[in-house]
Design an enzyme around this catalytic site. Structure first.
Site, PDB file in Angstrom:
ATOM      1  N   SER A  47       0.821  -1.209   0.000  1.00 41.30           N
ATOM      2  CA  SER A  47       0.000   0.000   0.000  1.00 41.30           C
ATOM      3  C   SER A  47       0.853   1.256   0.000  1.00 41.30           C
ATOM      4  CB  SER A  47      -0.942  -0.022   1.207  1.00 41.30           C
ATOM      5  OG  SER A  47      -1.791  -1.159   1.169  1.00 41.30           O
ATOM      6  N   TYR A  89      -5.310   5.118   2.607  1.00 41.33           N
ATOM      7  CA  TYR A  89      -6.384   4.437   3.352  1.00 41.33           C
ATOM      8  C   TYR A  89      -5.899   3.058   3.805  1.00 41.33           C
ATOM      9  CZ  TYR A  89     -11.056   2.518   4.324  1.00 41.33           C
ATOM     10  OH  TYR A  89     -12.158   1.937   4.922  1.00 41.33           O
ATOM     11  N   CYS A  90      -5.357   2.277   2.887  1.00 42.09           N
ATOM     12  CA  CYS A  90      -4.912   0.923   3.232  1.00 42.09           C
ATOM     13  C   CYS A  90      -3.702   0.951   4.158  1.00 42.09           C
ATOM     14  CB  CYS A  90      -4.593   0.127   1.966  1.00 42.09           C
ATOM     15  SG  CYS A  90      -6.046  -0.223   0.944  1.00 42.09           S
ATOM     16  N   VAL A  91      -2.819   1.930   3.986  1.00 43.09           N
ATOM     17  CA  VAL A  91      -1.681   2.065   4.900  1.00 43.09           C
ATOM     18  C   VAL A  91      -2.192   2.283   6.319  1.00 43.09           C
ATOM     19  CG1 VAL A  91       0.309   3.476   5.522  1.00 43.09           C
ATOM     20  CG2 VAL A  91      -0.098   2.919   3.131  1.00 43.09           C
ATOM     21  N   HIS A 117      -4.160  -1.076   7.706  1.00 44.46           N
ATOM     22  CA  HIS A 117      -3.308  -2.241   7.969  1.00 44.46           C
ATOM     23  C   HIS A 117      -2.141  -1.885   8.875  1.00 44.46           C
ATOM     24  CE1 HIS A 117      -5.784  -4.830   5.607  1.00 44.46           C
ATOM     25  NE2 HIS A 117      -5.922  -3.808   4.783  1.00 44.46           N
TER      26      HIS A 117
END
Length: 351
Positions: free
Chosen positions: A90, A97-99, A102
């Site tokens: 990511s 967003y994904c960083v 997660h």
């Protein structure tokens, strides 16, 4: 704020999905309800990156399946190792967003600075040697010389990397940069991200049976390029079913000249960004019939520069009569095609 209250707030964050309207529980068909229940049970919340697919239920099931069977299913690799892969992919794909999501999960699992080091580009500061090797592999695309990557975890870690090549693109198109609702004041965001870490830790710490999502879609024969997943048959099966579903979605919603164009361009692509200018898009579209260019623009931007796809591109596509289902299917097909094009390189770099 308690994790329960935060979970409810995050469920309302479905209202922040752009360009399409996710299907609510009350209007959901049987497949959508089955996916929603699995997601809430095993991910800890109705994750917007999955639910945004709901105007196209089969595509949503396919996307959930590759996420669930690589990231969530318990097999050889630890959940922390898989979260490192998801976070690092990511970062590479500029998907904040994904960083954030997660990274919060990883912090909840480890309770150390690993997630922050990844988000800030300080991979060399990761203390755990195995996690450092995995993060270095994802960041550079080269197997580390100093520390061996676990051979029995190859199928899962490669699978997570490919799954997030898919999800980063879809999320960049349909979601904001933060998983927190936009109305949350800036002074509260740090606190809420810490609560998110707590919320995610519980489900991420539990064991989840491999293969539990496979019945959502019809069985398929093994894909011709499935050797990379031989160590985890549930991963191979998930990708085979997902590939067939995404292929069918492409045939329904992506004009055949657009599919040819995207496929040919991906075959020549080295995975590197094509630049800040979008001139390459206009050049590529020039060879398409005019009626296919709006779909072609959405497909090309999704595959090669998802963060550049914007409201004007979607409006141009919808002016031709496209509904939410068709938009989801064009984006999903393109994102899956791009992710699949990276599979051979990612798999080879692990060995």
């Amino acid at each position: 704020m308690s994790p329960v209250v935060l979970g409810k707030a995050l469920r309302r964050s479905l209202q922040q999905v752009r360009y399409v309207v996710p299907v609510g529980f009350g209007a959901a068909d049987g497949l959508t309800r089955a996916v929603y229940r699995q997601v809430e049970r095993e991910f800890g919340m109705l994750a917007p990156p999955v639910a945004l697919h709901s105007p196209a239920p089969e595509v949503m099931a396919a996307g959930w399946m590759i996420l669930r069977e690589t990231m969530i299913a318990s097999w050889r690799a630890s959940r922390a190792a898989k979260e490192v892969v998801a976070s690092m992919v990511s970062v590479n794909n500029s998907c904040p967003y994904c960083v954030a999501v997660h990274g919060a999960t990883l912090h909840g699992l480890l309770r150390d600075p690993t997630a922050q080091a990844i988000s800030e580009g300080r991979v060399d500061d990761i203390a755990d040697p195995e996690l450092l090797a995995i993060a270095t592999w994802v960041r550079t695309g080269v197997r580390p010389r100093t520390t061996a990557l676990p051979p029995d975890q190859a199928a899962e870690l490669v699978g997570v990397a490919v799954a997030f090549e898919y999800y980063n693109r879809v999320v960049n198109v349909f979601l904001d940069e933060s998983p927190l609702p936009s109305h949350v004041p800036g002074r509260m965001r740090g606190t809420m991200m810490r609560f998110l870490s707590v919320l995610m830790r519980g489900p991420a710490s539990r064991r989840h049976a491999a293969g539990a999502s496979l019945d959502l879609l019809a069985a398929r024969g093994p894909a011709p390029d499935a050797a990379w997943a031989a160590g985890a048959p549930h991963v191979a099966d998930a990708f085979a079913r997902a590939a067939a579903t995404m292929g069918a979605a492409g045939e329904r919603s992506v004009p055949e000249p657009v599919r040819r164009l995207v496929t040919a361009k991906l075959a020549r692509w080295d995975g590197k960004p094509l630049g800040l200018s979008r001139g390459w898009v206009d050049e590529a579209l020039a060879g398409l019939p005019p009626a296919d260019r709006p779909a072609g623009r959405v497909a090309l931007l999704t595959a090669f520069a998802s963060h550049q796809l914007g409201q004007d591109d979607v409006d141009g596509f919808k002016r031709g009569g496209a509904d939410d289902r068709r938009l989801v299917e064009v984006v999903a097909w393109s994102a899956f095609a791009a992710a699949s094009s990276r599979l051979a390189t990612i798999s080879a770099s692990y060995r």
